[in-house]
Design a protein around this motif. Sequence first.
Motif, PDB file in Angstrom:
ATOM      1  N   LEU A 428       0.847  -1.187   0.000  1.00 30.82           N
ATOM      2  CA  LEU A 428       0.000   0.000   0.000  1.00 30.82           C
ATOM      3  C   LEU A 428       0.882   1.236   0.000  1.00 30.82           C
ATOM      4  O   LEU A 428       1.980   1.236   0.572  1.00 30.82           O
ATOM      5  N   PHE A 429       0.390   2.301  -0.628  1.00 30.54           N
ATOM      6  CA  PHE A 429       1.161   3.529  -0.749  1.00 30.54           C
ATOM      7  C   PHE A 429       0.886   4.451   0.439  1.00 30.54           C
ATOM      8  O   PHE A 429      -0.148   4.350   1.108  1.00 30.54           O
ATOM      9  N   SER A 430       1.807   5.348   0.677  1.00 35.28           N
ATOM     10  CA  SER A 430       1.663   6.312   1.765  1.00 35.28           C
ATOM     11  C   SER A 430       0.685   7.400   1.341  1.00 35.28           C
ATOM     12  O   SER A 430       1.063   8.520   0.998  1.00 35.28           O
ATOM     13  N   ASP A 431      -0.599   7.038   1.362  1.00 38.91           N
ATOM     14  CA  ASP A 431      -1.675   7.916   0.915  1.00 38.91           C
ATOM     15  C   ASP A 431      -2.921   7.544   1.706  1.00 38.91           C
ATOM     16  O   ASP A 431      -2.871   6.715   2.612  1.00 38.91           O
ATOM     17  N   THR A 432      -4.060   8.135   1.364  1.00 41.86           N
ATOM     18  CA  THR A 432      -5.290   7.786   2.061  1.00 41.86           C
ATOM     19  C   THR A 432      -5.740   6.381   1.661  1.00 41.86           C
ATOM     20  O   THR A 432      -5.362   5.865   0.602  1.00 41.86           O
ATOM     21  N   ILE A 433      -6.577   5.785   2.529  1.00 42.16           N
ATOM     22  CA  ILE A 433      -7.124   4.462   2.198  1.00 42.16           C
ATOM     23  C   ILE A 433      -7.962   4.548   0.928  1.00 42.16           C
ATOM     24  O   ILE A 433      -7.904   3.671   0.058  1.00 42.16           O
ATOM     25  N   GLU A 434      -8.717   5.636   0.802  1.00 37.28           N
ATOM     26  CA  GLU A 434      -9.548   5.818  -0.393  1.00 37.28           C
ATOM     27  C   GLU A 434      -8.708   5.804  -1.662  1.00 37.28           C
ATOM     28  O   GLU A 434      -9.033   5.112  -2.631  1.00 37.28           O
ATOM     29  N   ASN A 435      -7.609   6.548  -1.659  1.00 33.67           N
ATOM     30  CA  ASN A 435      -6.760   6.608  -2.858  1.00 33.67           C
ATOM     31  C   ASN A 435      -6.043   5.293  -3.108  1.00 33.67           C
ATOM     32  O   ASN A 435      -5.749   4.955  -4.256  1.00 33.67           O
ATOM     33  N   ASN A 436      -5.733   4.550  -2.043  1.00 33.26           N
ATOM     34  CA  ASN A 436      -5.113   3.239  -2.230  1.00 33.26           C
ATOM     35  C   ASN A 436      -6.061   2.279  -2.917  1.00 33.26           C
ATOM     36  O   ASN A 436      -5.649   1.477  -3.760  1.00 33.26           O
ATOM     37  N   ILE A 437      -7.343   2.348  -2.559  1.00 32.58           N
ATOM     38  CA  ILE A 437      -8.322   1.495  -3.243  1.00 32.58           C
ATOM     39  C   ILE A 437      -8.581   2.017  -4.649  1.00 32.58           C
ATOM     40  O   ILE A 437      -8.688   1.243  -5.608  1.00 32.58           O
ATOM     41  N   ARG A 438      -8.642   3.352  -4.785  1.00 33.30           N
ATOM     42  CA  ARG A 438      -8.909   3.963  -6.086  1.00 33.30           C
ATOM     43  C   ARG A 438      -7.793   3.661  -7.090  1.00 33.30           C
ATOM     44  O   ARG A 438      -7.976   3.835  -8.296  1.00 33.30           O
ATOM     45  N   PHE A 439      -6.651   3.205  -6.610  1.00 30.93           N
ATOM     46  CA  PHE A 439      -5.551   2.825  -7.493  1.00 30.93           C
ATOM     47  C   PHE A 439      -6.015   1.794  -8.520  1.00 30.93           C
ATOM     48  O   PHE A 439      -5.484   1.720  -9.622  1.00 30.93           O
ATOM     49  N   GLY A 440      -7.043   0.992  -8.157  1.00 31.36           N
ATOM     50  CA  GLY A 440      -7.565   0.008  -9.101  1.00 31.36           C
ATOM     51  C   GLY A 440      -8.355   0.632 -10.226  1.00 31.36           C
ATOM     52  O   GLY A 440      -8.442   0.070 -11.322  1.00 31.36           O
ATOM     53  N   ASN A 441      -8.959   1.810  -9.972  1.00 34.64           N
ATOM     54  CA  ASN A 441      -9.740   2.503 -11.002  1.00 34.64           C
ATOM     55  C   ASN A 441      -9.849   3.968 -10.587  1.00 34.64           C
ATOM     56  O   ASN A 441     -10.642   4.316  -9.715  1.00 34.64           O
ATOM     57  N   GLU A 442      -9.045   4.815 -11.221  1.00 32.01           N
ATOM     58  CA  GLU A 442      -8.970   6.206 -10.791  1.00 32.01           C
ATOM     59  C   GLU A 442     -10.265   6.979 -11.043  1.00 32.01           C
ATOM     60  O   GLU A 442     -10.483   8.041 -10.459  1.00 32.01           O
ATOM     61  N   ASN A 443     -11.142   6.455 -11.890  1.00 36.45           N
ATOM     62  CA  ASN A 443     -12.400   7.148 -12.198  1.00 36.45           C
ATOM     63  C   ASN A 443     -13.564   6.668 -11.340  1.00 36.45           C
ATOM     64  O   ASN A 443     -14.704   7.090 -11.542  1.00 36.45           O
ATOM     65  N   ALA A 444     -13.291   5.785 -10.394  1.00 34.18           N
ATOM     66  CA  ALA A 444     -14.366   5.214  -9.580  1.00 34.18           C
ATOM     67  C   ALA A 444     -14.948   6.254  -8.626  1.00 34.18           C
ATOM     68  O   ALA A 444     -14.240   7.150  -8.145  1.00 34.18           O
ATOM     69  N   SER A 445     -16.226   6.124  -8.348  1.00 31.22           N
ATOM     70  CA  SER A 445     -16.882   7.016  -7.382  1.00 31.22           C
ATOM     71  C   SER A 445     -16.623   6.517  -5.968  1.00 31.22           C
ATOM     72  O   SER A 445     -16.202   5.366  -5.755  1.00 31.22           O
ATOM     73  N   PHE A 446     -16.909   7.365  -4.994  1.00 29.70           N
ATOM     74  CA  PHE A 446     -16.698   6.983  -3.598  1.00 29.70           C
ATOM     75  C   PHE A 446     -17.635   5.827  -3.226  1.00 29.70           C
ATOM     76  O   PHE A 446     -17.262   4.928  -2.457  1.00 29.70           O
ATOM     77  N   GLU A 447     -18.853   5.825  -3.764  1.00 31.01           N
ATOM     78  CA  GLU A 447     -19.806   4.753  -3.472  1.00 31.01           C
ATOM     79  C   GLU A 447     -19.276   3.408  -3.968  1.00 31.01           C
ATOM     80  O   GLU A 447     -19.448   2.371  -3.307  1.00 31.01           O
ATOM     81  N   GLU A 448     -18.617   3.404  -5.123  1.00 30.97           N
ATOM     82  CA  GLU A 448     -18.035   2.161  -5.651  1.00 30.97           C
ATOM     83  C   GLU A 448     -16.887   1.686  -4.765  1.00 30.97           C
ATOM     84  O   GLU A 448     -16.715   0.468  -4.556  1.00 30.97           O
ATOM     85  N   ILE A 449     -16.124   2.633  -4.231  1.00 37.05           N
ATOM     86  CA  ILE A 449     -15.019   2.273  -3.335  1.00 37.05           C
ATOM     87  C   ILE A 449     -15.557   1.629  -2.063  1.00 37.05           C
ATOM     88  O   ILE A 449     -15.039   0.606  -1.586  1.00 37.05           O
ATOM     89  N   VAL A 450     -16.604   2.213  -1.500  1.00 36.06           N
ATOM     90  CA  VAL A 450     -17.217   1.655  -0.293  1.00 36.06           C
ATOM     91  C   VAL A 450     -17.773   0.264  -0.575  1.00 36.06           C
ATOM     92  O   VAL A 450     -17.648  -0.666   0.241  1.00 36.06           O
ATOM     93  N   ASP A 451     -18.386   0.076  -1.754  1.00 33.46           N
ATOM     94  CA  ASP A 451     -18.979  -1.208  -2.123  1.00 33.46           C
ATOM     95  C   ASP A 451     -17.931  -2.319  -2.161  1.00 33.46           C
ATOM     96  O   ASP A 451     -18.142  -3.410  -1.599  1.00 33.46           O
ATOM     97  N   VAL A 452     -16.785  -2.058  -2.810  1.00 29.38           N
ATOM     98  CA  VAL A 452     -15.744  -3.101  -2.887  1.00 29.38           C
ATOM     99  C   VAL A 452     -15.087  -3.316  -1.523  1.00 29.38           C
ATOM    100  O   VAL A 452     -14.654  -4.430  -1.207  1.00 29.38           O
ATOM    101  N   ALA A 453     -15.024  -2.272  -0.698  1.00 27.44           N
ATOM    102  CA  ALA A 453     -14.488  -2.435   0.660  1.00 27.44           C
ATOM    103  C   ALA A 453     -15.383  -3.350   1.478  1.00 27.44           C
ATOM    104  O   ALA A 453     -14.909  -4.165   2.284  1.00 27.44           O
ATOM    105  N   LYS A 454     -16.676  -3.249   1.275  1.00 27.68           N
ATOM    106  CA  LYS A 454     -17.619  -4.139   1.966  1.00 27.68           C
ATOM    107  C   LYS A 454     -17.434  -5.579   1.485  1.00 27.68           C
ATOM    108  O   LYS A 454     -17.451  -6.519   2.288  1.00 27.68           O
TER     109      LYS A 454
END
Length: 583
Positions: A428-454
Amino acid sequence: MKELKYLNKYFKKYWFKLLIGIIITVIARVFSLIMPSYVNKTLQTFEAYLGETMTAVEAKSTLFEYILIIIGAALLSGLFTFLMRQTIINVSRYIEYDLKNEVFDHYQLLNLNFYKKNRIGDLMNRISEDINQVRMYVGPAIMYGINTLTMFVCIIPLMFIKAPSLAAYTLIPLPILSVLIYQISKIIHKRSTRVQEFLSTLSTFTQESFSGVAVIKAYGLEPQINTEVNALALEGKDTSMDLAKVNAWFFPLMILLIGISNLFVIYIGGRQFINGEIQSIGIIAEFILYVNMLTWPVAIVGWLTSIIQRAEASQKRINEFLLEEPAIKNELDAPTPIEGKINFKNVTFTYEDTNITALDNISFEINPGETVAFLGKTGSGKSTILDLVARLYDSSSGSIEIDGRKIKDLNLDSLRSSIGAVPQDAFLFSDTIENNIRFGNENASFEEIVDVAKKAVVHQNIEGFTNQYNTILGERGITLSGGQKQRVSIARALLKDPQIYLFDDCLSAVDTETEEEILTNLKQVSKNKTTLIVSHRVSSAKNADKIIVLENGRIIQEGTHSELNNTDGYYKELYLNQLSEKE
């Protein structure tokens, strides 16, 4: 300077700006040469007034005119000097930018063997400290070099035109200076190389010490590390002092030789004036100004020599990497769609750095949408299969096909963009958790990030943090536990929504209940996706469409969970052992 020839392509790229800068440099120096001649004329005006060949009114008018010319020339010289820096120094920054990007891009093209053979600290030093040394060559060295050359070309002919014999005496020290500079520059080159090599060693040591600080503290190694740092510091001091001692000879020698030139001007010029060979004392004043104007250009020769020698040593180190051919090359420019059928035909792979044969003549086929699990002891070759599918390495022999085409015939970007990989050691990179997950798809919405985290069963953990998804992680994700890092990495892969999933023992740090929940979610998500799972747990593999058991790089068992569980062998034994442990 043969290593510095590599930079010629950048000089061609910015040739127009460099040409403008050179022209401005010449103009700036020409304006600066106006002052000595008008100082001479000013003194001649005084002589004419004292000799009563010019009236006081005429003398005042002439002096006022000369003063205005001197001030105007100085202002114009200052203006063009400013413009000179704005052109040539700016070009050096452009070249620095381009070179850093080229080195970084090349680093990304090189395969994993390169990073096994070279230390991170050394790579960092070459892209920072070494390129900074090169920038000094393409900027200040060129600017001051043109400046120096212009001064020599303009001043020395003027001196010979106005007083040939006096000029000859004045310039006697310069050939001596040239010989000294040549001898000293050879020593500087060797010692500059040693300094740059030491900086790489120091960068590597500090980078590893900071990355491994937890181990250092756990084993109480602070005194030992401090001792090693002190030894490195002393070595660095001695190496830098060796270079500084040589550099220290330049300026004293130059000032001494310029001083001798001034003495020649005063003594020889004074005698020639007394003997009538020079008609005006203004010539002596003009020559003193010329000599002092040559002081900085002559002194700068030593500095320029040092810069060029350092740049040569640094560019040589940079070229060692830039000239290294990437082992993995993209053979096709056109994009290739990936469906997910994978076929290994008699594949053998041997690691270049260790000469260990990880895979020995294995063959298997995975259809699109299938889930295949790989089990086996440590070192059996499981992770190597995933690396070969992602084409992080090329097989030593045999053939790997994706969708019926050899993997080398596929567009590399298309292949990797269709893969979602979760490595065993989650990074994981020295960044926010959101941006670390967003690394998989930089155009993803926050709702999509929460969904995959669940789906990765890490949402509740993240919600428990003070800043939740805006929590800044430490280097390599040190803020999180091992299991949390693995689940964030899984969320990142799910967000990418690729055609092929590669899960490399990515649930090893997760408890059994959480593992079951994640596997259930993954089964739903990976429908119609080709999924390769590497694991040491039967629980992670039992629901796969096919299970392949490896031992010493060979396939020893292959089939479904029920088939293998009804057959004596490694899988059945492993299943019974883990079942009894669970009970």
